[in-house]
Design an enzyme around this catalytic site. Structure first.
Site, mmCIF file in Angstrom:
data_model
loop_
_atom_site.group_PDB
_atom_site.id
_atom_site.type_symbol
_atom_site.label_atom_id
_atom_site.label_comp_id
_atom_site.label_asym_id
_atom_site.label_seq_id
_atom_site.Cartn_x
_atom_site.Cartn_y
_atom_site.Cartn_z
ATOM 1 N N GLU A 1 -3.486 -38.623 -15.319
ATOM 2 C CA GLU A 1 -2.472 -38.134 -14.367
ATOM 3 C C GLU A 1 -1.226 -37.812 -15.181
ATOM 4 O O GLU A 1 -0.735 -38.681 -15.913
ATOM 5 C CB GLU A 1 -2.091 -39.236 -13.354
ATOM 6 N N HIS B 1 -0.712 -41.085 -17.370
ATOM 7 C CA HIS B 1 -1.418 -42.244 -16.824
ATOM 8 C C HIS B 1 -2.909 -42.149 -17.119
ATOM 9 O O HIS B 1 -3.622 -41.314 -16.560
ATOM 10 C CB HIS B 1 -1.158 -42.326 -15.306
ATOM 11 N N SER C 1 1.294 -47.122 -13.998
ATOM 12 C CA SER C 1 0.406 -46.703 -12.924
ATOM 13 C C SER C 1 1.161 -46.520 -11.624
ATOM 14 O O SER C 1 0.573 -46.099 -10.643
ATOM 15 C CB SER C 1 -0.716 -47.720 -12.748
ATOM 16 N N ASN D 1 -3.249 -44.359 -7.561
ATOM 17 C CA ASN D 1 -3.076 -45.700 -6.995
ATOM 18 C C ASN D 1 -2.648 -45.702 -5.544
ATOM 19 O O ASN D 1 -2.811 -46.692 -4.842
ATOM 20 C CB ASN D 1 -2.133 -46.521 -7.863
#
Ligand code: CAA
Length: 281
Positions: free
Chosen positions: A147, A135, A114, A185
């Site tokens: 992602e 991800h 992440s 994130n």
């Protein structure tokens, strides 16, 4: 079929979810974990999830999907590896080095990290052009986004193949570049961190902070409940990557997050984080 055999490494909640969606797409999955009890827990979680989805009308045959998932204690040959082990750069680099030696030269090595640098994982191998980030989001069977992260050396063909695979898994890809925290994130963790600061300062209690986000901002989960779902240790690890990667104090993890981790209050997985949870069956 693209990537007929996929090695998923790590049978925790993310690895198990990834193994599930790959097997649902008709591919053979080898789910690798060195801990037999983790494999058992992972497979039990996949079975429960498949049965729940089937009971709600999803067009899938749980037994048929499970039959395509083979548990294993070691890496082996495959067309694609998706790594989902602990969020620790040294452990991931070591795994990528080993995978590079075991998987055929044309195989793609993907990481579900992440926040850790895909470029650095690529540099641990002899095939950085075939190393990429993939991800997924928790809970993997329900969340639509993947992602897709290109490292500095990732080749166009590898990125295109993974974007197409994401669509074949029924997900929607978003292509992003390899900067700390990628896109998701970089946005999410400061929100969680700020919620922890608000709690620390006594702005409101945990229930109220989450209620504000759910009912006032229309978030499906409040930031503190979401942190508990992700795992507070993982949240701190990601904040550390952002803090170190950008060198900006605005990304320093809130002391309350660190304190919860030190106390073993890691969130749902330990039954207590910012909130308390009933023990897992
Ligand atoms: N498989 C099958 N079913 C599942 C499941 C799974 N893995 N996980 C949960 N479910 C089921 C639940 O048991 C529940 O079933 P019932 O309705 O029978 O009780 C249902 O799915 C979920 O119910 P919800 O009431 O929560 O409602 P929903 O369907 O509207 O939404 C959701 C589900 C989309 C997951 C929603 O809860 C949500 O958006 N949660 C937030 C998730 C999120 O933000 N994830 C991102 C985390 S960040 C991350 O993963 C990346 C990172 O790098 C940190």
């Amino acid at each position: 079929m693209r990537f007929p055999t996929v090695l998923v490494v790590g049978a925790g909640q993310m690895g198990a979810g990834i193994a599930q969606v790959v097997a649902v797409s008709g591919r053979r999955v080898v789910l690798v974990d060195s801990a037999p009890e983790a494999l058992e827990r992972g497979l039990a979680g996949i079975r429960a999830s498949l049965e729940k989805l089937a009971a709600k009308g999803a067009p899938l045959d749980p037994a048929g999907v499970l039959a395509r998932i083979e548990p294993a204690g070691e890496l082996g040959p495959a067309d694609l590896m998706i790594e989902a082990i602990v969020e620790d750069a040294a452990a991931k680099e070591e795994l990528f080095r080993r995978a590079d030696a075991v998987l055929p030269g044309e195989a793609i090595l993907a990481s579900n990290t992440s926040s850790i640098s895909i470029t650095a994982l690529g540099a641990a191998t002899s095939r950085p052009e075939r190393v990429i980030g993939m991800h997924f989001f928790n809970p993997v069977p329900l969340m639509e986004l993947i992602e897709v992260i290109r490292g500095l050396e990732t080749a166009d063909e590898a990125a295109t193949a993974i974007v197409e695979l994401a669509r074949e898994l029924g997900k929607t890809p978003a292509e992003v570049r390899d900067f700390p925290g990628f896109a998701a994130n970089r946005i999410l963790m400061p929100l969680i961190n700020e919620a922890a600061h608000a709690l620390l300062e006594g702005v409101a209690d945990a229930e109220s902070i989450d209620r504000v986000a759910r009912l006032g901002l229309n978030h499906p989960l409040g930031p503190l409940a979401l942190a508990d779902l992700i795992g507070l240790d993982t949240c701190v690890a990601i904040m550390d990557v952002l803090h170190e990667g950008f060198g900006d104090p605005k990304f320093a993890p809130c002391p309350l997050l660190r304190q919860h981790v030190a106390a073993g209050r890691l969130g749902r997985k330990t039954g207590r984080g910012f909130h308390e949870y009933a023990p897992r069956p």
